[in-house]
Design a protein around this motif. Structure first.
Motif, PDB file in Angstrom:
ATOM      1  N   GLY A 108      -4.105  17.900  12.238  1.00  0.00           N
ATOM      2  CA  GLY A 108      -5.132  17.448  11.252  1.00  0.00           C
ATOM      3  C   GLY A 108      -6.398  17.182  11.831  1.00  0.00           C
ATOM      4  O   GLY A 108      -7.296  16.719  11.149  1.00  0.00           O
ATOM      5  N   ASP A 109      -6.714  17.455  13.071  1.00  0.00           N
ATOM      6  CA  ASP A 109      -8.023  17.153  13.681  1.00  0.00           C
ATOM      7  C   ASP A 109      -8.891  18.257  13.333  1.00  0.00           C
ATOM      8  O   ASP A 109      -8.813  19.423  13.379  1.00  0.00           O
ATOM      9  N   ALA A 110     -10.008  17.671  12.609  1.00  0.00           N
ATOM     10  CA  ALA A 110     -11.164  18.564  11.719  1.00  0.00           C
ATOM     11  C   ALA A 110     -12.275  18.486  12.375  1.00  0.00           C
ATOM     12  O   ALA A 110     -13.498  19.086  12.043  1.00  0.00           O
ATOM     13  N   SER A 111     -12.292  18.177  13.788  1.00  0.00           N
ATOM     14  CA  SER A 111     -13.617  18.184  14.591  1.00  0.00           C
ATOM     15  C   SER A 111     -14.298  19.450  14.840  1.00  0.00           C
ATOM     16  O   SER A 111     -15.249  19.623  15.056  1.00  0.00           O
ATOM     17  N   GLY A 112     -13.361  20.455  14.990  1.00  0.00           N
ATOM     18  CA  GLY A 112     -14.001  21.802  15.622  1.00  0.00           C
ATOM     19  C   GLY A 112     -14.056  21.774  16.904  1.00  0.00           C
ATOM     20  O   GLY A 112     -14.808  22.933  17.415  1.00  0.00           O
ATOM     21  N   ILE A 113     -13.838  20.849  17.732  1.00  0.00           N
ATOM     22  CA  ILE A 113     -13.880  20.992  19.352  1.00  0.00           C
ATOM     23  C   ILE A 113     -12.848  21.819  19.643  1.00  0.00           C
ATOM     24  O   ILE A 113     -11.595  21.237  19.694  1.00  0.00           O
ATOM     25  N   ALA A 114     -13.199  22.426  20.793  1.00  0.00           N
ATOM     26  CA  ALA A 114     -12.129  23.178  21.639  1.00  0.00           C
ATOM     27  C   ALA A 114     -11.494  22.482  22.856  1.00  0.00           C
ATOM     28  O   ALA A 114     -12.679  22.000  23.398  1.00  0.00           O
ATOM     29  N   PHE A 115     -10.286  22.345  22.943  1.00  0.00           N
ATOM     30  CA  PHE A 115      -9.865  21.486  24.046  1.00  0.00           C
ATOM     31  C   PHE A 115     -10.320  22.127  25.245  1.00  0.00           C
ATOM     32  O   PHE A 115     -10.254  23.308  25.677  1.00  0.00           O
ATOM     33  N   SER A 116     -10.663  21.327  26.325  1.00  0.00           N
ATOM     34  CA  SER A 116     -11.060  21.601  27.534  1.00  0.00           C
ATOM     35  C   SER A 116     -10.383  20.637  28.678  1.00  0.00           C
ATOM     36  O   SER A 116     -10.589  19.412  28.526  1.00  0.00           O
ATOM     37  N   ILE A 117      -9.981  21.268  29.597  1.00  0.00           N
ATOM     38  CA  ILE A 117      -9.432  20.194  31.082  1.00  0.00           C
ATOM     39  C   ILE A 117     -10.815  19.187  31.299  1.00  0.00           C
ATOM     40  O   ILE A 117     -10.468  18.374  31.771  1.00  0.00           O
ATOM     41  N   ALA A 118     -11.893  19.779  31.045  1.00  0.00           N
ATOM     42  CA  ALA A 118     -13.172  19.050  31.564  1.00  0.00           C
ATOM     43  C   ALA A 118     -13.199  17.652  30.751  1.00  0.00           C
ATOM     44  O   ALA A 118     -13.923  16.736  31.155  1.00  0.00           O
ATOM     45  N   HIS A 119     -12.835  17.693  29.579  1.00  0.00           N
ATOM     46  CA  HIS A 119     -12.762  16.424  28.765  1.00  0.00           C
ATOM     47  C   HIS A 119     -11.800  15.413  29.128  1.00  0.00           C
ATOM     48  O   HIS A 119     -12.288  14.212  28.779  1.00  0.00           O
ATOM     49  N   LEU A 120     -11.107  15.688  30.095  1.00  0.00           N
ATOM     50  CA  LEU A 120     -10.333  14.574  30.696  1.00  0.00           C
ATOM     51  C   LEU A 120     -11.019  13.977  32.023  1.00  0.00           C
ATOM     52  O   LEU A 120     -10.699  12.749  32.323  1.00  0.00           O
ATOM     53  N   ARG A 121     -12.180  14.550  32.526  1.00  0.00           N
ATOM     54  CA  ARG A 121     -12.645  13.871  33.583  1.00  0.00           C
ATOM     55  C   ARG A 121     -13.718  12.546  33.068  1.00  0.00           C
ATOM     56  O   ARG A 121     -14.330  12.783  32.045  1.00  0.00           O
ATOM     57  N   THR A 122     -13.559  11.758  33.802  1.00  0.00           N
ATOM     58  CA  THR A 122     -14.388  10.438  33.550  1.00  0.00           C
ATOM     59  C   THR A 122     -13.832   9.639  32.174  1.00  0.00           C
ATOM     60  O   THR A 122     -14.817   9.204  31.612  1.00  0.00           O
ATOM     61  N   LEU A 123     -12.722  10.241  31.630  1.00  0.00           N
ATOM     62  CA  LEU A 123     -12.251   9.844  30.264  1.00  0.00           C
ATOM     63  C   LEU A 123     -11.791   8.385  30.539  1.00  0.00           C
ATOM     64  O   LEU A 123     -11.004   8.128  31.231  1.00  0.00           O
ATOM     65  N   ALA A 124     -12.498   7.561  29.754  1.00  0.00           N
ATOM     66  CA  ALA A 124     -11.872   5.985  29.962  1.00  0.00           C
ATOM     67  C   ALA A 124     -11.890   5.302  28.733  1.00  0.00           C
ATOM     68  O   ALA A 124     -12.429   5.510  27.797  1.00  0.00           O
ATOM     69  N   PRO A 125     -11.097   4.118  28.816  1.00  0.00           N
ATOM     70  CA  PRO A 125     -10.553   3.472  27.531  1.00  0.00           C
ATOM     71  C   PRO A 125     -11.955   2.637  27.223  1.00  0.00           C
ATOM     72  O   PRO A 125     -12.663   1.972  28.107  1.00  0.00           O
ATOM     73  N   ALA A 126     -12.564   2.579  26.144  1.00  0.00           N
ATOM     74  CA  ALA A 126     -13.498   1.750  25.513  1.00  0.00           C
ATOM     75  C   ALA A 126     -12.773   0.399  24.702  1.00  0.00           C
ATOM     76  O   ALA A 126     -12.562   0.490  23.670  1.00  0.00           O
ATOM     77  N   GLY A 127     -12.200  -0.478  25.545  1.00  0.00           N
ATOM     78  CA  GLY A 127     -11.385  -1.455  25.139  1.00  0.00           C
ATOM     79  C   GLY A 127      -9.898  -1.265  25.417  1.00  0.00           C
ATOM     80  O   GLY A 127      -9.406  -0.316  25.860  1.00  0.00           O
TER      81      GLY A 127
END
Length: 262
Positions: A108-127
């Motif tokens: 149901g993700d309607a963002s239209g963003i294509a997944f990329s491995i680059a999205h996992l780099r520097t990904l950190a929890p905000a809380g």
């Protein structure tokens, strides 16, 4: 290039990276990276020296290269399940980021963003969200989002549904729980000798409370409940600011869409 003026000995000066973070332009880490790349201008002068100090009233601009990098950064919403930690792996438990795989992405993700491995780099929890808690967890590459959601200056409220027992009673807890204790949950408790900010705490049903907090101390809700004799048997975060967990299934994730904001 115009010469960089040295303000380092002027009273009231701040490190440029600190000021950029306080203004919500980016994180301190991002600011340092962009300064090193020469992507930050102060009053029209390009700054490329780490530790540079500036006046708080000076005009800060970002090079288009920094703006382009910022636009590529993503924020991910996860419906965390019990048994996952928010950040780094600990005590044999996996971090929630391991749930971010193409297979686990919500259909149901309607963002239209294509997944990329680059999205996992520097990904950190905000809380944080405790290992034994479920619900909405935010992971982000964007220092502006992290600044908005984390820290003592954050004004974003967070909503939780909390199932409780009281004195061994697990049904119709509301009927047995003193009104004065409910008032204490709303305002009047301390943790680590520091008064808590006012909260909204109401009964959702006879066994479940609805908490809305504007701060996030470690295991805050569980500790608050302990202080008034309640035992938490289930805790789920359902909203952060204007972003709700909604229909996102347990263990799945989606991107924060361009038209969404906390």
């Amino acid at each position: 290039m115009r010469p960089q003026r040295d303000y380092s000995d002027t009273p009231g000066m701040l490190r440029l990276s600190k000021l950029m973070s306080e203004l919500g332009l980016c994180s301190r880490r991002e600011a340092d990276e962009w300064i090193e790349n020469g992507w930050v201008l102060v009053d029209g002068v390009r700054i490329d020296t780490l530790g540079t100090k500036v006046r708080p009233d000076q005009r800060i601009e970002l090079d288009p290269a920094a703006q382009a990098m910022q636009q590529k950064q993503v924020t991910i919403l996860i419906h965390k399940t019990v048994g996952y930690v928010s950040g780094q792996a600990e005590d044999g438990y996996q971090p929630a980021v391991t749930l971010v795989t193409p297979e686990n992405r919500w259909e149901g993700d309607a963002s239209g963003i294509a997944f990329s491995i680059a999205h996992l780099r520097t990904l950190a929890p905000a809380g944080r969200l405790d290992i034994d808690s479920t619900g909405l967890l935010v992971l982000t590459q964007d220092g502006r989002v992290a600044k908005q959601l984390v820290g003592g200056h954050s004004g974003v409220d967070k909503e939780y549904l909390v199932r409780v027992t009281y004195g061994g009673i697990s049904t119709d807890v509301e009927q047995h729980f003193p009104a004065a204790s409910l008032a204490l949950l709303c305002h009047g408790l301390e943790l680590d000798d520091v008064p808590l900010k006012p909260a909204s705490v109401t009964w959702q049903n006879g066994e479940q409370l609805r908490f809305v907090l504007r701060e996030g101390k470690k295991r805050q809700i569980r500790r608050m409940c302990e202080l008034v004799g309640l035992h938490v048997v289930g805790l789920k975060r359902v909203r952060i600011g204007q972003v709700s967990l909604g229909a996102l299934p347990a263990g799945q994730w989606r991107y924060l869409a361009a038209d969404e904001a906390f």
